[in-house]
Enzyme design. Structure first.
Site, mmCIF file in Angstrom:
data_model
loop_
_atom_site.group_PDB
_atom_site.id
_atom_site.type_symbol
_atom_site.label_atom_id
_atom_site.label_comp_id
_atom_site.label_asym_id
_atom_site.label_seq_id
_atom_site.Cartn_x
_atom_site.Cartn_y
_atom_site.Cartn_z
ATOM 1 C CD GLU A 1 39.455 103.738 -73.378
ATOM 2 O OE1 GLU A 1 39.394 102.556 -73.005
ATOM 3 O OE2 GLU A 1 39.488 104.077 -74.590
ATOM 4 C CG HIS B 1 43.883 104.561 -74.626
ATOM 5 N ND1 HIS B 1 44.122 104.795 -75.958
ATOM 6 C CD2 HIS B 1 42.555 104.771 -74.425
ATOM 7 C CE1 HIS B 1 42.976 105.122 -76.544
ATOM 8 N NE2 HIS B 1 42.017 105.121 -75.635
ATOM 9 C CG ASP C 1 37.038 104.707 -76.694
ATOM 10 O OD1 ASP C 1 37.803 105.656 -76.433
ATOM 11 O OD2 ASP C 1 37.402 103.719 -77.367
HETATM 12 MN MN MN Z 1 39.868 105.335 -75.996
#
Ligand code: MN
Length: 339
Positions: free
Chosen positions: A10, A177, A297
């Site tokens: 991600e 998301h 992230d």
């Molecule tokens: Mn993210």
């Protein structure tokens, strides 16, 4: 120590035209739960905003240097939230195509370092379906990214069926998301700045996942794979109570399977931004190590902490291998590393 291939699933990037469009919308009066965050980012007034903006716009420089330094083999990239979902439909469709072209060219230049999730414009469902076919079938991207609600609407609404028909036909996983809560739920979050990653993103996106499960969408598309970040946006922890209350309620659509069955069969979760061994161990027990993928992230959170967390998490080395790479290779059809 065992060598692990580390695939981070991600990982965000931005394009200059996307950032310009978001800023233009704010300047001309757009107000939603994402506005305070992007106003802060554009102001460049603090070191976090400066670093993250720089790192979002970088793909082949600083990003690859940090990946090399930390032993991160691959980023599965996606255009940062809220993608193109706050733009007018025509502009959004065109910008999604350009972003996907850029991503496909990048993954072609660095096939062992980058994979990509396609951007779509849910506000134009038929165009979004065609873009899924093009992005997966022609460009060879690895899945679809959707940033939760679009104009306060959720993906279980009938208007979005073409998106699921295309994703199901192309066997393309859909990563849902976070973005800020939709306007009907946003107000109580704003007073203390809770609309972002501290709580609002998870509440918004967890709701989205639960809506998809209870709506019956997964009975129409039984092979669909939905991916949720941040250890499943709270859903694993709630799964027993969701199941209990769903069995004891009558005012919801009749489903073919139980909610835990949908969650284990149709969902994957990732560790994005949740570097906590205790939560990971619970999720391994609750949803199974085959259903969990590693994520950083980046650049909102940083690579060293995510690597250290996953290297040392109190789980078996076989589970660590699945979470670091084997599950991502399967779900995103990423070729095994060259020997
Ligand atoms: Mn993210």
């Amino acid at each position: 120590m065992t060598h692990y291939r580390r695939i981070a699933t991600e990982e965000a990037f931005a394009t200059a035209e996307q950032m310009d469009a978001i800023q233009r919308a704010i300047e001309t009066g757009r107000r939603d739960a994402d506005t305070p965050f992007w106003g802060m980012m554009a102001s460049g007034q603090n070191p976090f905003a400066q670093r993250v903006m720089r790192q979002l716009l970088d793909l082949e420089g600083e990003r690859l240097e940090i990946m090399d330094a930390e032993g991160v083999d691959m980023h599965v990239l996606s255009l940062t939230s809220p993608g193109v979902q706050t733009l007018a439909a025509d502009e959004a469709v065109a910008m999604a195509q350009r972003g996907n072209d850029l991503l496909a060219a990048l993954t072609e230049r660095h096939p062992s370092r980058f994979a990509g999730l396609a951007t779509i414009a849910p506000q134009a469902p038929e165009a979004a379906a065609r873009e899924i076919e093009r992005a997966i079938g022609t460009l060879g991207l690895n899945g679809i990214m959707i940033n939760s609600h679009t104009d306060d609407e959720y993906l279980d609404e009938e208007k979005y069926l073409p998106i699921f028909e295309a994703a199901h036909a192309m066997d393309a996983p859909i990563y849902i998301h976070p973005r800020g809560p939709s306007s009907g739920m946003a107000k109580p979050y704003l007073k203390y700045g809770l609309e972002t990653a501290i709580w609002g993103y998870g509440a918004e996106t967890g709701l989205h996942g639960v809506r998809i499960m209870v709506s019956g969408l997964l009975d129409r598309f039984p092979k669909l794979k939905i991916i949720l970040g941040h250890m499943g946006e709270g859903i694993p922890f709630w799964l027993w109570r969701l199941d209990y209350m769903h069995r004891h309620g009558s005012n919801r659509p009749k489903l073919q399977r139980t909610l835990p069955e949908y969650f284990r069969d149709n969902f994957m979760i990732t560790t994005s931004g949740m570097n906590w061994s205790t939560a990971l161990k619970f999720c391994v027990e609750a949803v199974g190590a085959d259903n969990i993928m590693w994520a950083i992230d980046y650049p909102y959170q940083e690579m060293p902490g995510a690597v250290q967390f996953m290297d040392t998490a109190d789980i078996s080395d076989e589970d660590r291998r699945k979470i670091y790479s084997a599950n991502a290779e399967r779900v995103f059809r990423i070729p095994p590393a060259a020997a």
